[in-house]
Structure formats: structure tokens, C-alpha cells
Design a protein around this motif. Structure first.
Motif, PDB file in Angstrom:
ATOM      1  N   UNK A 197       0.828  -1.196   0.000  1.00 12.73           N
ATOM      2  CA  UNK A 197       0.000   0.000   0.000  1.00 12.73           C
ATOM      3  C   UNK A 197       0.864   1.248   0.000  1.00 12.73           C
ATOM      4  N   UNK A 198       1.918   1.244   0.792  1.00 14.37           N
ATOM      5  CA  UNK A 198       2.823   2.389   0.820  1.00 14.37           C
ATOM      6  C   UNK A 198       3.407   2.636  -0.552  1.00 14.37           C
ATOM      7  N   UNK A 199       3.875   1.587  -1.186  1.00 13.81           N
ATOM      8  CA  UNK A 199       4.494   1.719  -2.494  1.00 13.81           C
ATOM      9  C   UNK A 199       3.500   2.292  -3.503  1.00 13.81           C
ATOM     10  N   UNK A 200       2.261   1.816  -3.457  1.00 18.06           N
ATOM     11  CA  UNK A 200       1.242   2.303  -4.376  1.00 18.06           C
ATOM     12  C   UNK A 200       0.947   3.780  -4.137  1.00 18.06           C
ATOM     13  N   UNK A 201       0.730   4.140  -2.892  1.00 18.64           N
ATOM     14  CA  UNK A 201       0.433   5.536  -2.576  1.00 18.64           C
ATOM     15  C   UNK A 201       1.613   6.430  -2.944  1.00 18.64           C
ATOM     16  N   UNK A 212       1.581   7.169  -6.523  1.00 15.64           N
ATOM     17  CA  UNK A 212       0.496   8.068  -6.910  1.00 15.64           C
ATOM     18  C   UNK A 212       0.655   9.481  -6.373  1.00 15.64           C
ATOM     19  N   UNK A 213       1.105   9.602  -5.136  1.00 11.78           N
ATOM     20  CA  UNK A 213       1.120  10.908  -4.489  1.00 11.78           C
ATOM     21  C   UNK A 213       2.492  11.397  -4.057  1.00 11.78           C
ATOM     22  N   UNK A 214       3.460  10.503  -3.924  1.00 11.67           N
ATOM     23  CA  UNK A 214       4.799  10.890  -3.463  1.00 11.67           C
ATOM     24  C   UNK A 214       4.760  11.501  -2.078  1.00 11.67           C
ATOM     25  N   UNK A 215       4.298  10.745  -1.082  1.00  8.88           N
ATOM     26  CA  UNK A 215       4.186  11.291   0.258  1.00  8.88           C
ATOM     27  C   UNK A 215       4.729  10.387   1.339  1.00  8.88           C
ATOM     28  N   UNK A 216       4.482  10.745   2.569  1.00 12.50           N
ATOM     29  CA  UNK A 216       4.668   9.924   3.757  1.00 12.50           C
ATOM     30  C   UNK A 216       5.168  10.655   4.982  1.00 12.50           C
ATOM     31  N   UNK A 217       5.296   9.932   6.113  1.00 11.81           N
ATOM     32  CA  UNK A 217       5.374  10.620   7.381  1.00 11.81           C
ATOM     33  C   UNK A 217       6.567  10.294   8.237  1.00 11.81           C
ATOM     34  N   UNK A 220      11.578   7.369   7.269  1.00  9.13           N
ATOM     35  CA  UNK A 220      12.716   8.012   6.610  1.00  9.13           C
ATOM     36  C   UNK A 220      12.754   7.646   5.135  1.00  9.13           C
ATOM     37  N   UNK A 221      12.501   6.394   4.821  1.00 12.97           N
ATOM     38  CA  UNK A 221      12.505   5.961   3.432  1.00 12.97           C
ATOM     39  C   UNK A 221      11.460   6.717   2.620  1.00 12.97           C
ATOM     40  N   UNK A 222      10.252   6.828   3.161  1.00 14.58           N
ATOM     41  CA  UNK A 222       9.194   7.523   2.436  1.00 14.58           C
ATOM     42  C   UNK A 222       9.526   9.007   2.268  1.00 14.58           C
ATOM     43  N   UNK A 223      10.156   9.590   3.269  1.00  9.48           N
ATOM     44  CA  UNK A 223      10.567  10.993   3.140  1.00  9.48           C
ATOM     45  C   UNK A 223      11.586  11.153   2.010  1.00  9.48           C
ATOM     46  N   UNK A 224      12.511  10.211   1.902  1.00  7.42           N
ATOM     47  CA  UNK A 224      13.513  10.246   0.828  1.00  7.42           C
ATOM     48  C   UNK A 224      12.830  10.081  -0.525  1.00  7.42           C
ATOM     49  N   UNK A 225      11.933   9.116  -0.628  1.00  5.85           N
ATOM     50  CA  UNK A 225      11.235   8.894  -1.899  1.00  5.85           C
ATOM     51  C   UNK A 225      10.426  10.120  -2.296  1.00  5.85           C
ATOM     52  N   UNK A 249      19.163   6.025   6.736  1.00  7.86           N
ATOM     53  CA  UNK A 249      18.452   5.110   5.847  1.00  7.86           C
ATOM     54  C   UNK A 249      18.922   5.241   4.396  1.00  7.86           C
ATOM     55  N   UNK A 250      19.373   6.407   4.004  1.00  7.47           N
ATOM     56  CA  UNK A 250      19.735   6.668   2.606  1.00  7.47           C
ATOM     57  C   UNK A 250      20.633   5.577   1.987  1.00  7.47           C
ATOM     58  N   UNK A 251      21.678   5.078   2.676  1.00  2.00           N
ATOM     59  CA  UNK A 251      22.523   4.039   2.055  1.00  2.00           C
ATOM     60  C   UNK A 251      21.813   2.692   1.861  1.00  2.00           C
ATOM     61  N   UNK A 252      20.631   2.529   2.434  1.00  2.00           N
ATOM     62  CA  UNK A 252      19.908   1.257   2.384  1.00  2.00           C
ATOM     63  C   UNK A 252      18.738   1.277   1.397  1.00  2.00           C
ATOM     64  N   UNK A 253      18.642   2.310   0.583  1.00  2.00           N
ATOM     65  CA  UNK A 253      17.488   2.446  -0.312  1.00  2.00           C
ATOM     66  C   UNK A 253      17.322   1.266  -1.258  1.00  2.00           C
ATOM     67  N   UNK A 254      18.407   0.819  -1.869  1.00  2.00           N
ATOM     68  CA  UNK A 254      18.298  -0.291  -2.818  1.00  2.00           C
ATOM     69  C   UNK A 254      17.758  -1.549  -2.141  1.00  2.00           C
ATOM     70  N   UNK A 255      18.227  -1.834  -0.942  1.00  2.00           N
ATOM     71  CA  UNK A 255      17.756  -3.022  -0.215  1.00  2.00           C
ATOM     72  C   UNK A 255      16.274  -2.885   0.148  1.00  2.00           C
ATOM     73  N   UNK A 256      15.852  -1.702   0.564  1.00  2.00           N
ATOM     74  CA  UNK A 256      14.452  -1.483   0.908  1.00  2.00           C
ATOM     75  C   UNK A 256      13.563  -1.597  -0.325  1.00  2.00           C
TER      76      UNK A 256
END
Length: 193
Positions: free
Chosen positions: A13-17, A20-25, A118-123, A181-188
Motif C-alpha cells: 500500500x505504501x508503495x502504491x500511494x 500516486x502521491x509521493x508522500x509519507x510521514x 525516513x525511506x518515504x521521506x527520501x522517496x 536510511x539513505x545508504x539502504x534504499x536499494x535493499x528497501x
């Protein structure tokens, strides 16, 4: 999409949202998020994926209870645990968390909340820096659309306002968590696929 565990349904669900919206908390946290803790969390998610086939019935039950509301992305894992209490999956995840260096499942979930915030904030930052303006423009279009009923406008407005609220929360992600979290983006990203 193949059947997924409740935690991984939330991830989907996070990935889909996000697409669509490029958000998160986010939220604030006193203890720093270490590289080792992030790596342990990611490894625990990989191990949790192997448990999915055992809990298909729980997945179906949680799907049936899903009201379609946008989850609180700052408590994604913690809220999922609340839904699992009393089920065998809770105990299995607790054991898995301990096997990956966490004191208990609550510590694991809190770490997961922070990692995903943190991941969603980066995305959000990378994929859609103008998302707020785009969403405000879309909201104005909805309000000014003469072909939509008042009920349709209210539903769309509620969705957009929910997404905008999540987007606002994402801007509060602790800078230290984001950088950790930034160095772990590919793994996430690999886990969520």
C-alpha cells in the motif's frame, strides 16, 4: 500481486500511494538509528517473507477487515502489530525479531516505523518535490469540476486531504534517520518489490 502477509500488504500500500502521491510521514526519536539496526531490520523482513505462506488465512481476514482508510505511516509496523496481537503470527514475528538482534517485537516495530518513515521521506523528496503544489492544483480541479456530484467531490477531497496530511507528516522525518536510511534504499526497494 501475490498473497502477502499483513505487514507486506501495508508495504505494498505504501508503495502504491508513493507512486500516486509521493508522500509519507515521520516523527522524532531520541536514539539514533544505527546502520546495524537498519541492516538487521531489513534482514528480518527478508526472513518474515518466508513466513507468509503459513498465514494466508490471516491475510484474507485482514483484507476483509480493511476499510480502505490510509494508514498512519508513522506507525505502520506498530499498528500492524496491534492487529496481530493474540494471533500465532505475533509470536512468530517476536521470535524472528529477537533472532535478528531486537529486544522484542515492539522494538522491532518501532525501528521499522522509523526506517519506513525516513525511506518515504527520501522517496517523496526524490520523486515528487512539487507534489504539494500538484495536489493543491488537483484539489482545485476537483472543487471546480461541474461534472462531479457533491458526494464525489467530498470523497475525492477526503482522499486528497488524507494524502496531503501524510505528505505533511513526511516533512517531519528526523534528518538523522533520513541520512541513516539513505545508504539502504536499494535493499528497501528490493524488499518491497
Amino acid at each position: 500481486m501475490p498473497d502477502q502477509s499483513p505487514v507486506f500488504l501495508r508495504i505494498a500500500l505504501i508503495t502504491t500511494v508513493m507512486a500516486l502521491f509521493g508522500l509519507f510521514s515521520a516523527g522524532s526519536h531520541a536514539e539514533s538509528l544505527s546502520d546495524q539496526k537498519i541492516s538487521s531490520f531489513i534482514e528480518s523482513l527478508k526472513a518474515a517473507q518466508k513466513l507468509e505462506p503459513e498465514f494466508e488465512e490471516l491475510d484474507d481476514q485482514m483484507d476483509a477487515e480493511d476499510d480502505g482508510a490510509m494508514p498512519d505511516f508513522s506507525r505502520l509496523f506498530s499498528d500492524s502489530l496491534d492487529e496481530l496481537k493474540g494471533h500465532e503470527a505475533y509470536n512468530r514475528l517476536d521470535e524472528l525479531a529477537r533472532n535478528h538482534g531486537f529486544d522484542n517485537i515492539e522494538q522491532w516495530a518501532a525501528t521499522g516505523d522509523r526506517v519506513y518513515q525516513a525511506w518515504m521521506a527520501i522517496e517523496m523528496e526524490q520523486q515528487s518535490p512539487g507534489a504539494r503544489q500538484e495536489m493543491n492544483a488537483a484539489l482545485a480541479e476537483i472543487e471546480n469540476n461541474p461534472q462531479m456530484t457533491a458526494e464525489q467531490k467530498a470523497q475525492m477531497r477526503a482522499m486528497m486531504e488524507s494524502a496531503m496530511g501524510a505528505m505533511e507528516s513526511a516533512s517531519n522525518a528526523p534528518a538523522g534517520d533520513v541520512e541513516a536510511v539513505r545508504p539502504h534504499l536499494d535493499a528497501l526497494r528490493a524488499i518491497s518489490e
